[in-house]
Scaffold this motif. Structure first.
Motif, mmCIF file in Angstrom:
data_model
loop_
_atom_site.group_PDB
_atom_site.id
_atom_site.type_symbol
_atom_site.label_atom_id
_atom_site.label_comp_id
_atom_site.label_asym_id
_atom_site.label_seq_id
_atom_site.Cartn_x
_atom_site.Cartn_y
_atom_site.Cartn_z
ATOM 1 N N CYS A 218 -17.858 7.122 -7.276
ATOM 2 C CA CYS A 218 -17.216 8.439 -7.227
ATOM 3 C C CYS A 218 -15.727 8.332 -7.566
ATOM 4 C CB CYS A 218 -17.396 9.067 -5.844
ATOM 5 S SG CYS A 218 -19.069 9.666 -5.513
ATOM 6 N N LEU A 219 -15.089 7.280 -7.088
ATOM 7 C CA LEU A 219 -13.669 7.090 -7.385
ATOM 8 C C LEU A 219 -13.446 6.857 -8.873
ATOM 9 C CD1 LEU A 219 -10.765 6.777 -6.311
ATOM 10 C CD2 LEU A 219 -11.241 4.324 -6.046
ATOM 11 N N GLU A 220 -14.244 5.966 -9.472
ATOM 12 C CA GLU A 220 -14.087 5.688 -10.908
ATOM 13 C C GLU A 220 -14.313 6.947 -11.729
ATOM 14 O OE1 GLU A 220 -12.986 3.009 -12.201
ATOM 15 O OE2 GLU A 220 -13.192 1.532 -10.603
ATOM 16 N N LEU A 221 -15.322 7.724 -11.367
ATOM 17 C CA LEU A 221 -15.598 8.959 -12.094
ATOM 18 C C LEU A 221 -14.468 9.965 -11.941
ATOM 19 C CD1 LEU A 221 -19.394 9.723 -11.558
ATOM 20 C CD2 LEU A 221 -18.171 9.668 -13.733
ATOM 21 N N ALA A 222 -14.027 10.170 -10.711
ATOM 22 C CA ALA A 222 -12.998 11.173 -10.458
ATOM 23 C C ALA A 222 -11.705 10.841 -11.191
ATOM 24 C CB ALA A 222 -12.747 11.292 -8.957
ATOM 25 N N LEU A 223 -11.308 9.577 -11.161
ATOM 26 C CA LEU A 223 -10.059 9.190 -11.817
ATOM 27 C C LEU A 223 -10.130 9.431 -13.321
ATOM 28 C CD1 LEU A 223 -9.185 5.888 -9.893
ATOM 29 C CD2 LEU A 223 -8.153 8.159 -9.619
ATOM 30 N N LEU A 276 -18.789 -3.047 1.059
ATOM 31 C CA LEU A 276 -18.270 -1.769 1.546
ATOM 32 C C LEU A 276 -16.743 -1.785 1.617
ATOM 33 C CD1 LEU A 276 -18.315 1.023 2.865
ATOM 34 C CD2 LEU A 276 -18.912 -0.086 5.038
ATOM 35 N N VAL A 277 -16.168 -2.820 2.218
ATOM 36 C CA VAL A 277 -14.704 -2.816 2.379
ATOM 37 C C VAL A 277 -13.980 -3.022 1.051
ATOM 38 C CG1 VAL A 277 -14.742 -3.454 4.809
ATOM 39 C CG2 VAL A 277 -14.644 -5.266 3.088
ATOM 40 N N ARG A 278 -14.616 -3.684 0.091
ATOM 41 C CA ARG A 278 -14.007 -3.791 -1.242
ATOM 42 C C ARG A 278 -13.719 -2.399 -1.792
ATOM 43 N NH1 ARG A 278 -13.357 -7.141 -5.199
ATOM 44 N NH2 ARG A 278 -14.605 -8.832 -4.293
ATOM 45 N N TYR A 279 -14.686 -1.496 -1.676
ATOM 46 C CA TYR A 279 -14.511 -0.167 -2.255
ATOM 47 C C TYR A 279 -13.717 0.763 -1.342
ATOM 48 C CZ TYR A 279 -17.393 -1.916 -5.960
ATOM 49 O OH TYR A 279 -17.858 -2.682 -7.011
ATOM 50 N N LEU A 280 -13.711 0.510 -0.044
ATOM 51 C CA LEU A 280 -12.792 1.247 0.826
ATOM 52 C C LEU A 280 -11.344 0.920 0.460
ATOM 53 C CD1 LEU A 280 -14.546 0.949 4.308
ATOM 54 C CD2 LEU A 280 -14.235 3.050 2.969
ATOM 55 N N ALA A 281 -11.082 -0.346 0.144
ATOM 56 C CA ALA A 281 -9.732 -0.728 -0.284
ATOM 57 C C ALA A 281 -9.365 -0.048 -1.597
ATOM 58 C CB ALA A 281 -9.622 -2.244 -0.416
ATOM 59 N N GLU A 282 -10.341 0.094 -2.497
ATOM 60 C CA GLU A 282 -10.083 0.831 -3.736
ATOM 61 C C GLU A 282 -9.598 2.242 -3.431
ATOM 62 O OE1 GLU A 282 -11.357 0.130 -7.497
ATOM 63 O OE2 GLU A 282 -10.245 -1.530 -6.626
ATOM 64 N N VAL A 283 -10.255 2.901 -2.460
ATOM 65 C CA VAL A 283 -9.858 4.253 -2.071
ATOM 66 C C VAL A 283 -8.451 4.240 -1.479
ATOM 67 C CG1 VAL A 283 -10.352 6.144 -0.467
ATOM 68 C CG2 VAL A 283 -12.215 5.065 -1.733
ATOM 69 N N ALA A 284 -8.191 3.300 -0.574
ATOM 70 C CA ALA A 284 -6.889 3.231 0.091
ATOM 71 C C ALA A 284 -5.746 3.033 -0.901
ATOM 72 C CB ALA A 284 -6.896 2.109 1.127
ATOM 73 N N ARG A 286 -6.107 3.418 -4.629
ATOM 74 C CA ARG A 286 -6.153 4.134 -5.912
ATOM 75 C C ARG A 286 -6.394 5.639 -5.815
ATOM 76 N NH1 ARG A 286 -10.577 1.736 -9.406
ATOM 77 N NH2 ARG A 286 -9.568 2.941 -11.066
ATOM 78 N N LEU A 287 -6.912 6.130 -4.695
ATOM 79 C CA LEU A 287 -7.160 7.565 -4.590
ATOM 80 C C LEU A 287 -5.837 8.328 -4.670
ATOM 81 C CD1 LEU A 287 -9.320 9.787 -4.040
ATOM 82 C CD2 LEU A 287 -8.760 9.550 -1.608
ATOM 83 N N ALA A 378 -0.130 -5.141 0.374
ATOM 84 C CA ALA A 378 0.782 -5.291 -0.764
ATOM 85 C C ALA A 378 1.129 -3.941 -1.398
ATOM 86 C CB ALA A 378 0.149 -6.197 -1.817
ATOM 87 N N ASN A 379 0.262 -2.953 -1.188
ATOM 88 C CA ASN A 379 0.464 -1.638 -1.763
ATOM 89 C C ASN A 379 1.349 -0.738 -0.896
ATOM 90 O OD1 ASN A 379 -0.408 0.221 -4.006
ATOM 91 N ND2 ASN A 379 -1.176 1.422 -2.278
#
Length: 381
Positions: A218-223, A276-284, A286-287, A378-379
């Motif tokens: 969903c994140l990749e699509l939305a971006l 799961l946490v890999r993609y939660l970090a993506e949200v934290a 990149r969203l 780091a972000n």
């Protein structure tokens, strides 16, 4: 705080590489991760090697090299890609499981981005091999060749891969199919649909990695949709889906303190929480932080990752100064064997006593979690 998480991720990397990494059949310039520590003879010889575990090992190596690029890290990535190909008898496509091949395709895509290279031929061949497997009736991907089970652990990564390739229509179709058919009453993503003589049967378990890959897709699509003037309104659909699943994970899969609490055990399940946490970090990370709903979701994703990482770290064991991670992120890690007390009976001992922490999958999840925490730290501004 940033340096603390970087250091912890470094220690996780060292633990995996020192205990598990070795050349394939003594062939120079190859590398794979042995499936367990301490290993049996079959594991040392990569008779038991787990194609898709190696894909996640490669992903973790890329995490570390993205975080702190070094020549040795990049070299190990190249040797691991070579090692997977060698152990798979010269071809990445020699596998009947589409989910396995998709995990590798995602990792290889990240590796090519890290090195700043054009997409290599072997990645195109693998992706085309996967795309040729789409079911002509359902237009989604089966779990494996000849199978009539269409699951999220295959179609979630497929949607991520398609979105990253720019195949947004096909990626959207898959995600729409998942949300039309596979969301339970708690808002969690169920496992899949099995076609039987009696018609479609929902396979209801809600595994952590099903949530992760749908969040990631969903994140990749939305971006990507947000960057297209004719599709910005469509991006809102996938942002809403993403937020709903993150909220469901917080409510149904975590403690009130935010620690992911889901019993996944050893074997393949050992990887489920890490994904799961890999993609939660993506949200934290990149969203877009452009409205109140997104801001709240980013905070939840960050909290879930950081609370889980702190709990994992606090419950670790240390052997020779390096961590051993628990399969249960709320419980103390168990020693994979009676360290330092065994001799030639060790292999017999570990056959009798089944300890989840022995599996590479469990340790990779711990490493993934610490890399996720390091990325978020780091972000921080």
């Amino acid at each position: 705080m940033n340096e603390m998480w970087l250091h912890r991720a470094d220690l996780a990397e060292s633990a995996i590489n020192e205990r598990h990494a070795q050349a394939v059949w003594s062939i120079p310039r190859t590398n794979l991760a042995v499936a367990a520590w301490p290993p049996h003879t079959k594991e040392k010889l990569f008779y038991r090697w787990h194609y898709w575990w190696q894909a996640h090992y490669l992903d973790c190596l890329i995490d570390a090299a993205t975080r702190r690029p070094t020549r040795s890290r990049k070299q190990r990535i190249k040797e691991t890609i070579r090692g997977i190909k060698v152990r798979n008898f010269g071809s990445f496509t020699r596998n009947n499981y589409y989910d396995d091949k998709l995990w590798l395709a995602l990792a290889l895509g990240r590796a090519h981005n890290l090195f700043g290279l054009r997409r290599p031929k072997y990645l195109k061949v693998l992706e085309n091999n996967i795309l040729a497997g789409v079911d002509p009736v359902t237009s989604v991907f089966p779990w494996r060749v000849g199978e009539t089970f269409f699951n999220v652990p295959t179609n979630g990564p497929a949607a991520i891969m398609l979105a990253r390739r720019g195949n947004l229509g096909q990626a959207r179709f898959i995600i729409d199919w998942i949300f039309d058919n596979l969301i339970d009453d708690n808002g969690l993503v169920m496992d899949g649909i099995r076609m039987s003589m009696n018609g479609p049967e929902i396979v209801k378990p809600t595994h952590p990695y099903c949530q992760g890959v749908v969040i990631g897709a969903c994140l990749e699509l939305a971006l990507r949709l947000k960057n297209r003037p004719d599709a910005r309104e469509d991006a809102v659909i996938y942002l809403a889906h993403l937020r709903a699943v993150v909220h469901a994970v917080e409510k149904e899969m975590a403690t009130p303190q935010g620690v992911i609490d889901w019993k996944t055990g050893d074997g393949d399940g050992g990887l489920f929480k890490g994904i799961l946490v890999r993609y939660l970090a993506e949200v934290a990370v990149r969203l877009p932080d452009d409205n109140e709903a997104n801001s709240a979701t980013k905070k939840i994703a960050k909290r879930l990752v950081m609370a889980s990482a702190e709990s994992l770290w606090n419950h670790r064991l240390e052997v020779d100064g390096l961590p051993v991670f628990a399969t249960d992120w709320l419980a103390d890690a168990k020693l994979p064997h009676n360290y330092g007390l065994t001799t030639n009976s060790l292999s017999d001992f570990v056959r009798i006593v089944r300890i989840d922490e022995r599996d590479l999958s469990v340790q990779l999840s711990g490493w993934m979690l610490l890399e996720a925490a390091a990325r978020i730290a780091a972000n921080e501004k």
